[in-house]
Design a protein around this motif. Structure first.
Motif, PDB file in Angstrom:
ATOM      1  N   LEU A   1       4.176   3.931   1.156  1.00 56.02           N
ATOM      2  CA  LEU A   1       2.669   5.032   1.424  1.00 56.02           C
ATOM      3  C   LEU A   1       1.657   4.964   0.694  1.00 56.02           C
ATOM      4  O   LEU A   1       0.170   5.143   0.768  1.00 56.02           O
ATOM      5  N   SER A   2       1.891   4.523  -0.477  1.00 59.01           N
ATOM      6  CA  SER A   2       0.575   4.236  -1.557  1.00 59.01           C
ATOM      7  C   SER A   2      -0.300   3.051  -0.957  1.00 59.01           C
ATOM      8  O   SER A   2      -1.221   2.350  -0.537  1.00 59.01           O
TER       9      SER A   2
ATOM     10  N   GLY B   1      -2.688   3.363  -4.764  1.00 58.60           N
ATOM     11  CA  GLY B   1      -2.977   1.755  -5.512  1.00 58.60           C
ATOM     12  C   GLY B   1      -2.278   0.879  -5.286  1.00 58.60           C
ATOM     13  O   GLY B   1      -2.613  -0.544  -5.966  1.00 58.60           O
ATOM     14  N   TRP B   2      -1.017   1.163  -5.125  1.00 59.44           N
ATOM     15  CA  TRP B   2      -0.047   0.185  -5.089  1.00 59.44           C
ATOM     16  C   TRP B   2       0.277  -1.308  -4.156  1.00 59.44           C
ATOM     17  O   TRP B   2      -0.846  -0.045  -3.002  1.00 59.44           O
ATOM     18  N   SER B   3       0.075  -2.490  -3.597  1.00 61.98           N
ATOM     19  CA  SER B   3      -0.390  -3.220  -3.129  1.00 61.98           C
ATOM     20  C   SER B   3       1.357  -3.568  -1.992  1.00 61.98           C
ATOM     21  O   SER B   3       2.392  -2.529  -2.768  1.00 61.98           O
ATOM     22  N   LEU B   4       1.328  -3.915  -0.909  1.00 62.78           N
ATOM     23  CA  LEU B   4       2.534  -3.858  -0.609  1.00 62.78           C
ATOM     24  C   LEU B   4       3.087  -5.476  -0.948  1.00 62.78           C
ATOM     25  O   LEU B   4       4.472  -5.030  -0.726  1.00 62.78           O
ATOM     26  N   ASP B   5       3.496  -5.577  -1.767  1.00 63.76           N
ATOM     27  CA  ASP B   5       3.505  -6.883  -2.814  1.00 63.76           C
ATOM     28  C   ASP B   5       4.799  -5.939  -3.844  1.00 63.76           C
ATOM     29  O   ASP B   5       5.909  -5.931  -4.385  1.00 63.76           O
ATOM     30  N   ASP B   6       4.204  -5.139  -4.344  1.00 62.64           N
ATOM     31  CA  ASP B   6       4.653  -3.758  -4.878  1.00 62.64           C
ATOM     32  C   ASP B   6       5.250  -3.180  -4.331  1.00 62.64           C
ATOM     33  O   ASP B   6       6.578  -2.912  -5.105  1.00 62.64           O
TER      34      ASP B   6
END
Length: 196
Positions: free
Chosen positions: A106-107, A48-53
């Motif tokens: 990957l997330s 569930g991590w975002s691209l910004d994360d």
């Protein structure tokens, strides 16, 4: 990116023998487990991590890798840098230096990272594996083409490992390159989706 020194290279042949479109999706009960998956008792849900994360983590990791390069990667000084970093409070502290950015990428691509190890190529401690690796399962919205393209561009391997897939590299820095390439591929997909 050029570093002042290079980390140890692992003697492993890079190959890609997994069809990610056929990889099993880890069910919600196992993926969201607080008790760990049997093979990784320190498992934490990294979905569930975002691209910004992911971008933020990869930028933090780049700074750490630069410091470790100055310290010659496997020295006591490098271990001290890792220890100081771990006490700093970053989300990356849950991962071995060098693999965290790839786990976050990957997330962001919809995969389910399960475990990771830098193969002991950073610092002076022993590790569970002598090859940098990330074990993963599919996620229901995994961006297969983006992951496969990033693996190829970074010259990172992927092989079956039981019901999962294992991403591996002969050079820990390839994981950082993989994370960057994967984020580039995801950005293209997001831009395309926005235009539709």
């Amino acid at each position: 990116m050029q570093y002042k020194s290079n980390p140890p290279i692992v003697d492993v042949a890079i190959r890609r023998t997994v069809d990610l479109s056929r990889l099993s999706v880890l069910d919600e009960e196992r993926a969201g487990s607080e008790d760990g998956i049997a093979l990784n008792l320190s498992y934490g849900d990294a979905r569930g991590w975002s691209l910004d994360d992911a971008r933020l983590m990869v930028d933090q990791e780049r700074e750490l890798l630069e410091e470790l390069s100055e310290a010659q990667w496997t020295t006591e000084e490098a271990s001290a840098i890792v220890d100081d970093y771990i006490s700093g409070g970053s989300e990356l502290l849950c991962y071995d230096p060098g693999v965290g950015g790839a786990v976050f990428a990957l997330s962001a691509a919809g995969a389910t990272p399960i475990s990771s190890c830098n193969g002991g190529t950073i610092g002076s401690e022993c590790h569970s594996s002598d090859t940098p690796n990330i074990l993963m399962a599919a996620g229901p919205t995994m961006r297969v083409a983006a992951i496969e393209k990033a693996l190829e561009l970074a010259n990172v391997g992927i092989i079956p490992n039981g019901e999962f897939a294992e991403i591996f590299a002969d050079d820990i820095l390839k994981f950082h390159t993989f994370a960057q390439r994967l984020m580039d591929e995801l950005k293209v997909l997001l831009d395309t989706d926005d235009k539709l």
